[in-house]
Design an enzyme around this catalytic site. Structure first.
Site, PDB file in Angstrom:
ATOM      1  N   THR A  73      40.133  12.055  -3.901  1.00  0.00           N
ATOM      2  CA  THR A  73      42.220  11.929  -4.460  1.00  0.00           C
ATOM      3  C   THR A  73      41.795  12.474  -5.600  1.00  0.00           C
ATOM      4  O   THR A  73      42.560  13.239  -6.946  1.00  0.00           O
ATOM      5  CB  THR A  73      42.648  11.706  -4.093  1.00  0.00           C
ATOM      6  OG1 THR A  73      43.245  11.364  -2.636  1.00  0.00           O
ATOM      7  CG2 THR A  73      44.409  12.194  -4.562  1.00  0.00           C
ATOM      8  N   ARG A  94      30.994  15.379  -2.139  1.00  0.00           N
ATOM      9  CA  ARG A  94      30.281  15.506  -0.851  1.00  0.00           C
ATOM     10  C   ARG A  94      31.197  16.224   1.207  1.00  0.00           C
ATOM     11  O   ARG A  94      32.408  15.993   0.318  1.00  0.00           O
ATOM     12  CB  ARG A  94      29.850  13.889  -0.287  1.00  0.00           C
ATOM     13  CG  ARG A  94      28.990  13.298  -1.106  1.00  0.00           C
ATOM     14  CD  ARG A  94      28.630  11.784  -1.128  1.00  0.00           C
ATOM     15  NE  ARG A  94      30.049  11.214  -1.280  1.00  0.00           N
ATOM     16  CZ  ARG A  94      30.433   9.715  -0.526  1.00  0.00           C
ATOM     17  NH1 ARG A  94      29.579   9.549   0.376  1.00  0.00           N
ATOM     18  NH2 ARG A  94      31.076   9.168  -0.234  1.00  0.00           N
ATOM     19  N   LYS A 105      38.570   5.947   9.775  1.00  0.00           N
ATOM     20  CA  LYS A 105      38.048   6.683   7.709  1.00  0.00           C
ATOM     21  C   LYS A 105      38.915   7.601   7.791  1.00  0.00           C
ATOM     22  O   LYS A 105      39.245   7.681   6.391  1.00  0.00           O
ATOM     23  CB  LYS A 105      37.195   6.838   7.136  1.00  0.00           C
ATOM     24  CG  LYS A 105      36.694   6.776   5.759  1.00  0.00           C
ATOM     25  CD  LYS A 105      34.587   6.253   5.221  1.00  0.00           C
ATOM     26  CE  LYS A 105      35.001   6.452   3.739  1.00  0.00           C
ATOM     27  NZ  LYS A 105      35.601   8.238   3.687  1.00  0.00           N
ATOM     28  N   ALA A 273      26.883   5.639   1.814  1.00  0.00           N
ATOM     29  CA  ALA A 273      27.510   5.365   0.443  1.00  0.00           C
ATOM     30  C   ALA A 273      26.807   3.650   1.517  1.00  0.00           C
ATOM     31  O   ALA A 273      26.284   2.920   0.166  1.00  0.00           O
ATOM     32  CB  ALA A 273      28.317   4.869  -0.692  1.00  0.00           C
ATOM     33  N   PHE A 301      32.708   4.937  -1.486  1.00  0.00           N
ATOM     34  CA  PHE A 301      32.809   3.293  -1.817  1.00  0.00           C
ATOM     35  C   PHE A 301      32.716   2.908  -3.218  1.00  0.00           C
ATOM     36  O   PHE A 301      33.437   3.498  -4.071  1.00  0.00           O
ATOM     37  CB  PHE A 301      32.126   2.410  -0.975  1.00  0.00           C
ATOM     38  CG  PHE A 301      31.997   3.070   0.486  1.00  0.00           C
ATOM     39  CD1 PHE A 301      33.618   3.156   1.399  1.00  0.00           C
ATOM     40  CD2 PHE A 301      30.369   3.485   1.467  1.00  0.00           C
ATOM     41  CE1 PHE A 301      33.610   3.447   2.192  1.00  0.00           C
ATOM     42  CE2 PHE A 301      31.186   3.882   2.837  1.00  0.00           C
ATOM     43  CZ  PHE A 301      31.728   3.623   3.151  1.00  0.00           C
ATOM     44  N   PHE A 381      50.888   4.409  -6.181  1.00  0.00           N
ATOM     45  CA  PHE A 381      51.838   4.785  -5.044  1.00  0.00           C
ATOM     46  C   PHE A 381      52.946   4.286  -5.589  1.00  0.00           C
ATOM     47  O   PHE A 381      53.251   3.228  -6.285  1.00  0.00           O
ATOM     48  CB  PHE A 381      51.411   3.330  -4.492  1.00  0.00           C
ATOM     49  CG  PHE A 381      49.518   4.061  -3.769  1.00  0.00           C
ATOM     50  CD1 PHE A 381      50.265   4.472  -1.959  1.00  0.00           C
ATOM     51  CD2 PHE A 381      48.831   4.076  -3.884  1.00  0.00           C
ATOM     52  CE1 PHE A 381      48.862   4.396  -1.088  1.00  0.00           C
ATOM     53  CE2 PHE A 381      48.004   4.153  -3.353  1.00  0.00           C
ATOM     54  CZ  PHE A 381      47.885   4.754  -2.343  1.00  0.00           C
ATOM     55  N   TRP A 409      48.221  12.400  -6.537  1.00  0.00           N
ATOM     56  CA  TRP A 409      48.282  12.385  -5.230  1.00  0.00           C
ATOM     57  C   TRP A 409      49.430  13.541  -5.211  1.00  0.00           C
ATOM     58  O   TRP A 409      50.077  14.308  -4.426  1.00  0.00           O
ATOM     59  CB  TRP A 409      48.585  11.251  -4.386  1.00  0.00           C
ATOM     60  CG  TRP A 409      48.218  10.925  -3.154  1.00  0.00           C
ATOM     61  CD1 TRP A 409      47.976  11.910  -1.554  1.00  0.00           C
ATOM     62  CD2 TRP A 409      50.151  11.251  -2.418  1.00  0.00           C
ATOM     63  NE1 TRP A 409      48.880  11.383  -0.311  1.00  0.00           N
ATOM     64  CE2 TRP A 409      49.972  11.185  -0.935  1.00  0.00           C
ATOM     65  CE3 TRP A 409      51.009  10.360  -2.759  1.00  0.00           C
ATOM     66  CZ2 TRP A 409      50.236  10.761  -0.083  1.00  0.00           C
ATOM     67  CZ3 TRP A 409      51.874  10.399  -1.825  1.00  0.00           C
ATOM     68  CH2 TRP A 409      52.169  10.355  -0.602  1.00  0.00           C
TER      69      TRP A 409
END
Length: 556
Positions: A73, A94, A105, A273, A301, A381, A409
């Site tokens: 994000t 990716r 996930k 990864a 990751f 957040f 986000w």
């Protein structure tokens, strides 16, 4: 706020030809897949290869937790923010694997108002790259078994076949299988196993190849087995590197899409990864560098996995020199690293946050080891308190590291303006002195020790007898002169996923070593890492649906 898929479905996409035009790519260089997806034909390279490179920025993160970090994000939002500032920016990420999409996930297309679109296509079949990789891999498996069935002229030792079958789905039941059952006409019975497609060497080769002929050469170098005398058997001995390359002739071409705000995005390749090298393709990155002023890419990751492999494997292989790294952290994740429970993360907790900060501190140290200018992005957040944000800002200032808050986000590119401006300042003001962690010519165990002690913060490694034997054999065959690709849990700096924060005085257990001669690295297996994941008790597949009008629901 609306779900990711609701936001994506309401996006106003531009025809892919218009997105390509922003980068100077003409319609003659595109192979379109509908209105909003295209492959970029490889013939464009001869026209752009002498262009000046843009700035290469890696987005990485602290060790992931169930609380979420928002690396993809942030990558998307940062690209959008740079374009809002009038910069010519492009994103390189990716391709998602179907295993995580239908597992637990999720996808890899960003989230909220910082997504790449068409999100449903990208997270599902997209342009068929992963299917091509699966087919190419399994063609080789079929060739090996057919060779043995037809008299085995190369003398392949059936108990020493290294090559595995693959499927792009989480399916624990086929981790270990027996093939060749059913009598004489069905082949020679032997043990075999499946990996998930994105962990395969074919995927790694596609992502590290410079062009189709480089890919073909790398495929020919794959070691699939040992013969009865202990010598390596390569694909070129089976004479099928051309057939495998043929199956990948379209897959190797980078995919071009766009973000919600119509920023160009290359999405190409998808190695995990934790069990592979975790970076998008070299070709997509090189194309973007020749076409844009800023290229924002990511590695899977945390720094200890994706970023370490990005630097030591991808940058080494492609002669890339990154201009900056953005280290993403969330207050929620740091509180989990400090001992807070997932259900309590909405509540301000300064003590847990302070206890979790050492994970961020260690990842800052790790980036600095590579001499890359660094910026910490706090992915905000709604539940984050002012006091919690100030704790991270103060600690970064004490460490001499730039820090910026990110609201991409919730607000898309507009929410990343501060982040983008700070990134430009970091690139312009901080000196770059990029260096690799180790010399590839070092013995295998010395390279492993460098990663364990300097990146993970451990005190060394323990080797099982199986790992010792495998490493000794690789070096005896002259195969030790390659970079290391560590297969390790993503959740901890150690090989124990329960050790959060910044564990100390630990040793990594090395269980095996495998050669990926075509990709050009050695895979070191740690702990109980698996190359074929399983589905959770309640897989995401149970929530995903489609109606009679082809409207998709439940996809994030």
């Amino acid at each position: 706020m609306k779900s990711d898929i609701q936001i994506a479905q309401e996006a106003k996409l531009k025809p892919i030809e218009e997105i390509a035009k922003q980068l100077g790519i003409g319609e003659e260089d595109l192979e379109t897949y509908g209105k909003y997806k295209a492959k970029v034909n490889t013939r464009i390279w001869s026209r752009i290869k002498d262009n000046k490179d843009g700035k290469l920025v890696l987005v990485t993160a602290i060790n992931p937790t169930p609380a979420g970090e928002g690396k993809s994000t942030t990558t998307v939002g940062l690209g959008q923010a740079l374009n809002k500032l009038g910069e010519n920016a492009c994103i390189c990420i990716r391709e998602p694997s179907l295993g995580p999409v239908f597992g637990i996930k999720g996808g890899a297309a960003g989230g909220g108002y910082s997504q790449v679109v068409p999100m449903e296509d990208i997270n599902l079949h997209f342009t068929g790259d992963l299917h091509a990789i699966t087919s190419a891999n399994n063609l080789l498996s079929a060739i090996i078994d057919n060779h043995i069935h037809r008299g085995n002229p190369l003398g392949i030792e059936v108990r020493r076949i290294l090559w595995k079958r693959v499927m792009d789905m989480n399916d624990r039941s086929i981790r270990n299988i027996v093939v060749g059952l059913g009598g004489k006409t069905s082949g020679i019975p032997r043990e075999d196993s499946f990996m998930i497609s994105v962990a395969s060497e074919i995927m790694a080769i596609l992502c590290l190849s410079k062009d189709l002929m480089d890919l073909k050469k790398r495929v020919g170098n794959i070691i699939v087995a040992f013969d009865n005398n202990g010598s390596p058997i390569r694909v070129r001995h089976l004479r099928v590197e051309g057939a495998i390359a043929l199956l990948l002739k379209d897959a190797i071409k980078p995919n071009l899409v766009q973000t919600l705000e119509n920023t160009p995005a290359f999405i190409h390749g998808g190695p995990f990864a934790n069990i592979a090298h975790g970076c998008n393709s070299v070709m997509a990155t090189q194309y973007a560098l020749k076409l844009a002023d800023y290229v924002i890419t990511e590695a899977g990751f945390g720094v200890d996995l994706g970023a370490e492999k990005f630097f030591n494997i991808k940058c080494r292989s492609a002669n890339l020199s990154p201009d900056a790294a953005v280290l993403v952290a969330t207050i929620r994740a740091l509180k989990m690293h400090g001992g807070a429970q997932l259900k309590s993360l909405e509540v301000p907790d300064l003590n847990s946050l302070r206890r979790g900060l050492p994970n961020l501190e260690k990842q800052i140290e790790n980036i600095k080891k590579f001499g890359v200018p660094l910026l910490v992005a706090i992915n905000i957040f709604p539940s984050d308190s002012k006091e919690e944000i100030e704790i991270i800002q103060k600690r970064c200032k004490e460490l001499g590291v730039e820090v910026a808050c990110s609201y991409v986000w919730e607000k898309g590119g507009e929410g990343g303006i501060e982040l983008a401006k700070t990134l430009i300042k970091v690139i312009n003001q901080e000196k770059k002195d990029f260096k690799l962690l180790y010399d590839r010519k070092l013995p295998i165990k010395e390279k492993v020790d460098k990663i364990v002690t300097e990146i993970y913060g451990g005190i060394g490694a323990n080797y099982t007898p199986k790992a010792d034997k495998a490493i000794k054999e690789l070096e005896e065959h002259g195969l030790g002169d390659l970079p290391i690709c560590m297969a390790k849990t993503q959740y901890s700096l150690s090989d124990d996923p329960t050790k959060l924060g910044r564990p100390k005085d630990f040793k990594i257990t090395i269980s095996d070593a495998k050669i990926s001669a075509g990709a050009g690295f050695i895979v070191i297996m740690t702990g109980e890492i698996m190359t074929m994941p399983g589905l959770p008790r309640v897989p995401s597949a149970e929530k995903i649906d489609i109606d009679e009008f082809e409207n998709i629901t439940g996809l994030f």
